[in-house]
Scaffold this active site. Structure first.
Site, PDB file in Angstrom:
ATOM      1  N   GLY A 255       0.793  -1.223   0.000  1.00  0.00           N
ATOM      2  CA  GLY A 255       0.000   0.000   0.000  1.00  0.00           C
ATOM      3  C   GLY A 255       0.822   1.269   0.000  1.00  0.00           C
ATOM      4  N   ILE A 256       0.462   2.194   0.878  1.00  0.00           N
ATOM      5  CA  ILE A 256       1.143   3.485   0.968  1.00  0.00           C
ATOM      6  C   ILE A 256       2.614   3.288   1.334  1.00  0.00           C
ATOM      7  CG2 ILE A 256       1.259   5.638   2.295  1.00  0.00           C
ATOM      8  CD1 ILE A 256      -1.826   5.466   2.533  1.00  0.00           C
TER       9      ILE A 256
ATOM     10  N   SER B 283      -4.714   9.317   9.713  1.00  0.00           N
ATOM     11  CA  SER B 283      -5.870   9.047   8.861  1.00  0.00           C
ATOM     12  C   SER B 283      -6.952  10.068   9.177  1.00  0.00           C
ATOM     13  CB  SER B 283      -6.420   7.639   9.121  1.00  0.00           C
ATOM     14  OG  SER B 283      -7.675   7.458   8.488  1.00  0.00           O
TER      15      SER B 283
ATOM     16  N   ARG C 162       5.545  -7.432   8.566  1.00  0.00           N
ATOM     17  CA  ARG C 162       5.342  -8.717   9.240  1.00  0.00           C
ATOM     18  C   ARG C 162       5.415  -9.886   8.260  1.00  0.00           C
ATOM     19  NH1 ARG C 162      -0.100  -8.838  12.040  1.00  0.00           N
ATOM     20  NH2 ARG C 162      -0.733  -8.002  10.010  1.00  0.00           N
TER      21      ARG C 162
ATOM     22  N   TYR D   1      -9.999   1.395  15.018  1.00  0.00           N
ATOM     23  CA  TYR D   1      -9.045   2.047  14.111  1.00  0.00           C
ATOM     24  C   TYR D   1      -9.027   3.555  14.334  1.00  0.00           C
ATOM     25  CZ  TYR D   1      -6.742   3.267   9.692  1.00  0.00           C
ATOM     26  OH  TYR D   1      -5.885   3.772   8.739  1.00  0.00           O
TER      27      TYR D   1
ATOM     28  N   ASP E 104       7.499  -7.185  14.095  1.00  0.00           N
ATOM     29  CA  ASP E 104       6.151  -6.931  14.583  1.00  0.00           C
ATOM     30  C   ASP E 104       6.232  -5.817  15.614  1.00  0.00           C
ATOM     31  OD1 ASP E 104       3.653  -6.962  15.815  1.00  0.00           O
ATOM     32  OD2 ASP E 104       3.496  -9.150  15.790  1.00  0.00           O
TER      33      ASP E 104
ATOM     34  N   LYS F 105      -5.886   6.175  15.438  1.00  0.00           N
ATOM     35  CA  LYS F 105      -5.473   7.312  14.612  1.00  0.00           C
ATOM     36  C   LYS F 105      -5.695   8.644  15.332  1.00  0.00           C
ATOM     37  CE  LYS F 105      -3.938   4.984  11.119  1.00  0.00           C
ATOM     38  NZ  LYS F 105      -2.503   5.011  10.759  1.00  0.00           N
TER      39      LYS F 105
ATOM     40  N   ALA G 261       3.365   2.058   9.681  1.00  0.00           N
ATOM     41  CA  ALA G 261       2.767   0.734   9.885  1.00  0.00           C
ATOM     42  C   ALA G 261       1.442   0.825  10.639  1.00  0.00           C
ATOM     43  CB  ALA G 261       3.740  -0.164  10.644  1.00  0.00           C
TER      44      ALA G 261
END
Length: 240
Positions: free
Chosen positions: A16-17, A138, A37, A151, A62, A155, A90
């Site tokens: 992804g990003i 985010s 990971r 989540y 991790d 954030k 991450a």
């Protein structure tokens, strides 16, 4: 300013990003330690990025494990001989808290928030004047979309952390920037690759490269410029 030769720790640089940033940093001639990971995803990302330039090193780790945090900074010291930049990226997605087992939602918090703070602590021991920290947050910290209780909490914690940390380290000439992307194409999305391409074409989703370009912009500003926070959304952002 340039990233050529800059020593960068990039967390979560495998998909992804993070993968897009790894490639961007390689093209800019940076020296990077990254981690993930999944060993297969790490190897694939490094193979693609190494074809672009730079000096890249990777390890499986991790962020929820203290011993792995120590291994990460051992690699930074051994491979890079110090640090100029931390890009804290991450993160794991999550379901609503009542749809997750107790150990599962606690693990997300350990990776997304506690692990990010631990990496920042390690970076601050190595960053000198002119050092930079970029925290990838985010817009979930603000929009509070249903289904993102866990989540969003992580954030929002990162948002408060980055904004406060900036004030704590300004007398050390260390800059801290918070980047808060909206919906972006990545492996964290439930939509498959074809649907993601369609949503990007409809301006409902960002490309991962859009965020990588923004982070590269931050990291190449002259020292008189401080990008405090940057919120990036697709033109048609749901729940904004």
């Amino acid at each position: 300013m340039t990233m050529t030769g800059k020593r960068i720790l990039l967390t979560g640089g495998t998909t992804g990003i993070g993968r897009a940033m790894l490639i961007a940093f390689a093209r800019a001639g940076a020296r990077v330690v990254t981690l993930g990971r999944d060993a297969a995803a790490l190897d694939e990302a490094l193979e693609v990025a190494r074809a672009c330039g730079g000096e890249l090193h990777g390890l499986t780790a991790d962020l929820a494990r203290r011993e792995d945090i120590a291994r990460i900074f051992d690699a930074v010291d051994e491979r890079l001989g110090g640090l100029d930049i931390l890009v804290s990226n991450a993160a794991l997605g999550a379901d609503p808290i009542d749809a997750m087992a107790d150990e599962a939602w606690r693990y997300v918090i350990d990776v997304n928030l506690v692990g990010a703070l631990a990496c920042t602590r390690g970076a601050l021991d190595r960053l000198g004047k002119g050092g930079q920290i970029v925290v990838i947050g985010s817009i979930s910290a603000d929009i509070h979309a249903p289904g993102e209780s866990v989540y969003s909490a992580t954030k929002a914690g990162l948002q408060a952390f980055a904004e406060t940390l900036r004030k704590e380290v300004e007398d050390r000439d260390i800059r801290v920037s918070l980047v808060e992307p909206g919906t972006a194409g990545s492996d964290m999305q439930q939509a498959d690759a074809d649907e993601q391409r369609d949503r990007i074409a409809r301006a409902e989703m960002l490309r991962a490269e859009d965020i990588a370009e923004a982070v590269s912009f931050i990291l190449t500003r002259p020292t008189r410029v401080d990008i405090v926070s940057l919120r990036i959304e697709p033109r048609v952002q749901a729940l904004s």
